[in-house]
Design an enzyme around this catalytic site. Structure first.
Site, mmCIF file in Angstrom:
data_model
loop_
_atom_site.group_PDB
_atom_site.id
_atom_site.type_symbol
_atom_site.label_atom_id
_atom_site.label_comp_id
_atom_site.label_asym_id
_atom_site.label_seq_id
_atom_site.Cartn_x
_atom_site.Cartn_y
_atom_site.Cartn_z
ATOM 1 N N CYS A 2 0.835 -1.190 0.000
ATOM 2 C CA CYS A 2 0.000 0.000 0.000
ATOM 3 C C CYS A 2 0.870 1.240 0.000
ATOM 4 O O CYS A 2 2.053 1.185 0.317
ATOM 5 C CB CYS A 2 -0.876 0.046 1.243
ATOM 6 N N GLY A 28 -0.464 0.403 -4.905
ATOM 7 C CA GLY A 28 -1.753 -0.243 -4.697
ATOM 8 C C GLY A 28 -2.799 0.327 -5.623
ATOM 9 O O GLY A 28 -2.949 1.540 -5.710
ATOM 10 N N ASN A 103 0.451 0.636 5.848
ATOM 11 C CA ASN A 103 1.221 -0.132 4.873
ATOM 12 C C ASN A 103 1.989 -1.203 5.628
ATOM 13 O O ASN A 103 2.773 -0.878 6.516
ATOM 14 C CB ASN A 103 2.185 0.801 4.127
ATOM 15 N N GLY A 104 1.760 -2.461 5.273
ATOM 16 C CA GLY A 104 2.422 -3.568 5.965
ATOM 17 C C GLY A 104 1.394 -4.587 6.395
ATOM 18 O O GLY A 104 0.226 -4.511 5.996
ATOM 19 N N CYS A 237 12.751 -3.990 3.998
ATOM 20 C CA CYS A 237 12.384 -4.907 2.916
ATOM 21 C C CYS A 237 13.250 -4.642 1.683
ATOM 22 O O CYS A 237 13.146 -3.590 1.049
ATOM 23 C CB CYS A 237 10.913 -4.709 2.555
ATOM 24 N N TYR A 243 11.917 -4.190 -6.649
ATOM 25 C CA TYR A 243 10.724 -4.070 -7.496
ATOM 26 C C TYR A 243 9.767 -2.957 -7.081
ATOM 27 O O TYR A 243 9.229 -2.254 -7.924
ATOM 28 C CB TYR A 243 9.946 -5.397 -7.467
ATOM 29 N N CYS A 384 5.765 -13.691 1.561
ATOM 30 C CA CYS A 384 6.047 -12.529 2.418
ATOM 31 C C CYS A 384 4.882 -12.358 3.388
ATOM 32 O O CYS A 384 3.726 -12.430 2.982
ATOM 33 C CB CYS A 384 6.180 -11.270 1.568
ATOM 34 N N CYS A 435 15.417 -7.318 5.400
ATOM 35 C CA CYS A 435 14.635 -8.544 5.395
ATOM 36 C C CYS A 435 14.730 -9.141 3.998
ATOM 37 O O CYS A 435 14.470 -8.457 3.008
ATOM 38 C CB CYS A 435 13.159 -8.269 5.727
ATOM 39 N N CYS A 438 11.808 -13.758 1.719
ATOM 40 C CA CYS A 438 11.217 -14.390 0.533
ATOM 41 C C CYS A 438 12.276 -15.098 -0.315
ATOM 42 O O CYS A 438 11.956 -15.988 -1.093
ATOM 43 C CB CYS A 438 10.432 -13.370 -0.294
HETATM 44 P P1 AMP Z 1 5.593 -13.906 -12.921
HETATM 45 O O1 AMP Z 1 6.295 -14.175 -14.204
HETATM 46 O O2 AMP Z 1 4.140 -14.225 -13.014
HETATM 47 O O3 AMP Z 1 6.274 -14.547 -11.790
HETATM 48 O O4 AMP Z 1 5.613 -12.333 -12.644
HETATM 49 C C1 AMP Z 1 6.864 -11.693 -12.547
HETATM 50 C C2 AMP Z 1 6.652 -10.224 -12.766
HETATM 51 O O5 AMP Z 1 5.879 -9.671 -11.679
HETATM 52 C C3 AMP Z 1 7.954 -9.479 -12.823
HETATM 53 O O6 AMP Z 1 7.933 -8.719 -14.005
HETATM 54 C C4 AMP Z 1 7.962 -8.590 -11.603
HETATM 55 O O7 AMP Z 1 8.425 -7.304 -11.950
HETATM 56 C C5 AMP Z 1 6.527 -8.529 -11.146
HETATM 57 N N1 AMP Z 1 6.360 -8.587 -9.687
HETATM 58 C C6 AMP Z 1 7.155 -9.156 -8.789
HETATM 59 N N2 AMP Z 1 6.676 -9.030 -7.544
HETATM 60 C C7 AMP Z 1 5.529 -8.350 -7.632
HETATM 61 C C8 AMP Z 1 4.537 -7.889 -6.707
HETATM 62 N N3 AMP Z 1 4.629 -8.137 -5.408
HETATM 63 N N4 AMP Z 1 3.493 -7.189 -7.177
HETATM 64 C C9 AMP Z 1 3.369 -6.972 -8.481
HETATM 65 N N5 AMP Z 1 4.251 -7.388 -9.418
HETATM 66 C C10 AMP Z 1 5.322 -8.078 -9.015
#
Ligand code: AMP
Length: 458
Positions: A2, A28, A103-104, A237, A243, A384, A435, A438
């Site tokens: 969030c 979000g 957030n969290g 984190c 990402y 996570c 952390c 994951c």
């Molecule tokens: P997938 O191939 O379905 O595992 O999706 C991987 C993609 O999801 C990558 O391009 C990441 O940048 C993106 N991604 C990784 N973690 C998250 C997250 N928590 N929320 C949204 N997108 C994510």
């Protein structure tokens, strides 16, 4: 995950908060909300499903009165995606109103909630955040910051919060500092936001991070801070750098852009791709990592994937059906770049493998001869419990097979991940104090005891 924003001391607090939420949209996309509070404690709220930009009653927000406001953008990690679960949480109690944006994730929310229910509390949502509000209302402490401190004692897990109790704005961060929270100034007003990009958009200057374990209160007398009695043990984190956060932000005091470039450079050192002709990013979250990879490898950086900007983050869709449909419309491949070539695709992470498998099929369809995938983080092997929507182990592709098998499943010629040490050495202020549960399975606090109930929130 969030995004949260709060301000006290500005004439048009709700409008500024609305603007701030635009810059926190990436954190979000399920719902958004604002609570505005006048100096006499009168408060109003607007909450909606969907994006900040779409359907928020602009006119209404710009006329919401009050010098204090908080806002929230949400995607659910615990509790379902419904308007009842949109934040800020907003209730009336004997001291006026409480509004809270979180957030969290609290890892012991189910237990805390059960204890409150046993005493007769009733809940309007399935969110862990509502537990904190009940605990604030129960506190007999005199000052709002003491009420919040009491509410948070015994809360485990991750929380960055902005809260209004009566007319006092509060900001708090858990003692592990899992999630970012930064503090700034806009004229005489104090501003708090998940990321500095939200201070930039409203024209506020960055003062400093809210410290892990710190509670800050802002009222008519000014700003004051109190620190949790227990010494903070940092577990920021690392996925924020990989990402989640925006590259134009600084989080945990470090530049996200610089972090991602360093991750990309380190990846090129650890996982070269001999014979490849060019490198490209999966836009947008891995753009900076691909730049770093190109720099360190000497490979030409290209745009081989074009992203449709009118489709949201695929992964952020809470259901698999929603995610599958969106992958297909989100990206297209550029044949002129790929046809007949041996290429390196850089992405920041592989979670379920759904997006990646679809992307590799697109690259092959556009004529790529060899596809070498390089990932600027280690294999994700565990969920996570601190605010990122990583699914349970069964759905994590790398938790269930070898790297070679993942490579085969997603259809690449070679697959290389960044090492844990390489990642922690590349991020600002590393390698300790993060952390990385994951990736490593080392959970810094006790994970929830009943995962099903934790996910459902009740
Ligand atoms: P997938 O191939 O379905 O595992 O999706 C991987 C993609 O999801 C990558 O391009 C990441 O940048 C993106 N991604 C990784 N973690 C998250 C997250 N928590 N929320 C949204 N997108 C994510």
């Amino acid at each position: 995950m969030c995004g949260i924003f709060g301000i006290r001391g500005a004439d048009d607090a709700a409008r500024i908060t609305h603007l701030g939420l635009y810059s926190l949209q990436h954190r979000g996309q399920e719902s958004a909300g604002i609570v505005a509070v006048e100096d006499d404690g009168t408060a109003q709220t607007v909450r909606k499903m969907g994006l900040v930009s779409d359907g928020f009653e602009e006119d209404r927000i710009s006329t919401l009165p009050g010098h204090t406001a908080i806002g929230h953008t949400r995607y659910s990690t615990a509790g379902s995606s419904t308007i009842d679960n949109a934040q800020p949480v907003f209730v009336r109690f004997r001291g006026g109103h409480i509004a809270l944006a979180h957030n969290g994730n609290l890892t012991n929310a189910v237990e805390l909630r059960a204890a409150l229910e046993a005493e007769g509390s009733i809940f309007a949502s399935t969110m862990d955040s509502e537990v904190i509000v009940h605990r604030i209302a129960k506190s007999r402490a005199a000052k709002p910051e003491e009420q919040l401190a009491e509410a948070l004692s015994g809360s485990e897990g991750a929380y960055s919060l902005v809260v209004v109790i009566g007319t006092t704005l509060l900001a708090a961060r858990d003692p592990n500092g899992f999630r970012p929270l930064v503090m700034g100034r806009l004229g005489d007003a104090w501003v708090f936001a998940s990321e500095t990009c939200a201070l930039d958009i409203v024209g506020a200057t960055v003062v400093r991070d809210v410290a892990p374990g710190e509670i800050i209160a802002v009222d008519a007398e000014g700003m004051r801070s109190m620190q949790a009695p227990a010494a903070p043990v940092l577990h920021r984190c690392v996925f924020e750098y990989i990402y989640f956060a925006r590259p134009d932000s600084r989080v945990f005091g470090g530049s996200v852009d610089r972090a991602r470039r360093a991750l990309g450079r380190q990846l090129a050192k650890e996982q070269p791709a001999p014979g490849a002709e060019l490198v490209f990013a999966v836009p947008d979250s891995s753009n900076a990592a691909a730049l770093g990879y190109a720099e360190a490898s000497g490979l030409r950086l290209e745009h081989a994937l074009i992203r449709n900007h009118y489709v949201g983050r695929t992964f952020i869709q809470p259901t698999q059906a929603g995610r599958d449909a969106k992958v297909k419309v989100k990206y297209n491949a550029v044949r002129e770049v790929l046809d007949g070539r041996s290429v390196v695709m850089v992405d920041d992470s592989i979670v379920r493998g759904t997006t990646t498998r679809g992307l590799v099929a697109l690259l092959r369809g556009a004529g790529a001869r060899e596809v070498h995938m390089r990932v600027s983080s280690p294999p994700i092997t565990g969920p996570c419990y601190y605010g990122i929507d990583t699914p349970e182990r069964e759905q994590l592709i790398a938790a269930n097979m070898s790297i070679e098998a993942v490579g085969r499943a997603i259809g690449v010629d070679t697959l290389g991940y960044l090492s844990l040490d390489g990642m922690l050495g590349a991020v600002p202020d590393g390698p300790s104090g993060f952390c990385h549960a994951c990736f490593s399975g080392q959970y810094p606090t006790q994970p929830p005891t009943d995962i099903k109930r934790y996910r459902s929130g009740v």
